[in-house]
Design a protein around this motif. Sequence first.
Motif, mmCIF file in Angstrom:
data_model
loop_
_atom_site.group_PDB
_atom_site.id
_atom_site.type_symbol
_atom_site.label_atom_id
_atom_site.label_comp_id
_atom_site.label_asym_id
_atom_site.label_seq_id
_atom_site.Cartn_x
_atom_site.Cartn_y
_atom_site.Cartn_z
ATOM 1 N N GLY A 1 -8.433 1.300 -3.353
ATOM 2 C CA GLY A 1 -7.173 1.783 -3.905
ATOM 3 C C GLY A 1 -6.913 1.264 -5.300
ATOM 4 N N VAL B 1 0.836 -1.207 0.000
ATOM 5 C CA VAL B 1 0.000 0.000 0.000
ATOM 6 C C VAL B 1 0.864 1.247 0.000
ATOM 7 C CG1 VAL B 1 -1.640 1.336 1.410
ATOM 8 C CG2 VAL B 1 -1.981 -1.124 1.075
ATOM 9 N N THR C 1 -8.174 -2.104 -0.085
ATOM 10 C CA THR C 1 -7.345 -2.448 -1.255
ATOM 11 C C THR C 1 -8.177 -2.373 -2.531
ATOM 12 O OG1 THR C 1 -7.734 -4.843 -1.014
ATOM 13 C CG2 THR C 1 -5.793 -3.916 0.091
ATOM 14 N N PHE D 1 -1.986 -1.594 -4.747
ATOM 15 C CA PHE D 1 -3.170 -2.091 -4.055
ATOM 16 C C PHE D 1 -3.594 -3.464 -4.566
ATOM 17 C CE2 PHE D 1 -3.349 2.431 -3.167
ATOM 18 C CZ PHE D 1 -3.707 2.444 -1.827
#
Length: 609
Positions: A181, A146, A178, A151
């Motif tokens: 992202g 991250v 995630t 991600f």
Amino acid sequence: MVATTIRRERANRPGFRGRTLLAAVLALALVGCAGPGEGPSAAEATKASPEQAPEQVLRVDARPSSAFGNYLAGRHARTIRDMGLAADLFAHTLVFDPDDPELVRNTFLLMAIEGRIREAAKLARRLVKLRPKSTLANVVLVVEDVRRGDFDGADKRLEALPASSFNDFIAPMLRAWTKVGAKRPKQVAKVMAPMAKRRSLKLFFHFHSGLIADLAGDSKAAEASYKKALPDTVSGYLSFVEAIGKFYERTGRGAKALALYKEYEAAHSDVMLAAEASARIAKGRLPEPTVASAREGMAEALFNLASLMHQDRLSDIGLILTRLSLSLRPGHAVARLLLADILERQRRYNDAIAVYDHVDPSSLLSWSARLRAATLLDYLDRSGEAISRLRELATERVERSDALIALGDILRKRRRFPEAVKVYDRAIQRIAKVDKRHWSVLYSRGIALERSKQWDRAEADLLRALAFRPKDPHVLNYLGYSWAEKGINLAKAHKMVETATRLRPRDGYIMDSMGWVLYRMGEFPRAVTSLERAVELRPEDPVINDHLGDAYWRVGRETEAGFQWRHALTLKPDPALVAGIESKLRQGLGPSNAKTKKTAKQGKAGHGG
């Protein structure tokens, strides 16, 4: 009889030990251990763990040069919670045995616990090669992914974790971010779905659903989720209240935000949300959202999971997750306070103070952090520094009483009772309306007043505290014991202490109070029974042993009375108590029958009080 009720406060000042033993271990390791080709390897070293001790050890520059020496010293450093030194020593041990899975795992954990995330990540990569299913190692690598903006890679790591109660607990919340992202919003609901089925995660499911909708600009969906996340403001999480309040501010509902903040503050007086928000609203400034990116959302998820681990007493896991959260978002003040609280509960007081001291002064939690740091300084017997800090805080915020209350508590525990009374007086003057929320300051001032020989005021405070908390065993006990010491209101005192005994049957101080009330009432055989039980529960207390000696004398067990009095003298009693005990050892308490009649007469008079 000298009043001795101060011992009933039980300040629980922590004791410190461990320095000498570690120094001996290091010395032994330096001069007496075999070289790397001789003796047992780290993996073969004993797994026995000595009892935990609460204090940090003195740093030692020299390092043992053998695997066994490093390992032995590292284990002891870990046991006494000097995690930084333990991490260093285990890292040195790895030089000798770099592929031992257990050694890699332990060193990794220590690095993560200490917040040395870069070093932990290097070890995590090595550990997942040795043990691919290692959850915490994979979570550390998820955070590294991250941090780099990968991600998709982070999501694949989480998805690959094997099914287990722990993995199933943490993965959905982390995977939600995630997916955000990785810009896969349609997959968020699916990965979050298991959270809604877990009772412990349900509020977090709604909260993070709100954060994700808020970040996406869907105010309607965000508000719907936020409302479900905060059904009760008083018992809600601070991070929830702050996030939802800022949402209201940003959507043009400043008054609603202020009402939310003030409601929370009414139940949590050490938090100051409303003042900062009022200033923002007056100037027409909008606050930043609590979560402004998927990275910050991941940090919030790690913090929330750490909070739950901490509540479940999985403190080391909670500590690691908090460190990971802060590695993604160093300015997260609420996470920093959680970190300090975990360190404090692990009795790593110096480390906790350092964290509190690094909370941003502009943060709404700065006040709480400074108050707590001062209290911990007193725990470390640095009361001068603690008192100085609290006086400064009390001067800085003349409208607040909490710094003065904390200062009064320190002065009282340090037996500076007249000073404590004056400070408590100032604190109570700052309280607009004293109500049941303030019972503890009345109780504390009552103790300081009683110890300052201002009984009329002390009794009034203790009675007010009791009116607010009629079933509190400590208030019942203190007032009942004080009445017994003075030979007044003995029937009431007996009833109160009896209630306290039912509430806390294994409290030696309360059991002693029961025995002493019975003694004052002339019920000597029953007093002996209660006081013997009190001595069993608190054998180290000189006052309880002295009381038992008096009761033995009254029932004709004079030899045993002498033994108890002599034993009381060995327990370092208050100097004011020593002269009385020595006098009893010389001449006893006089003829039992005469004294019995006199005490019974006192008891009879006390019933009408």
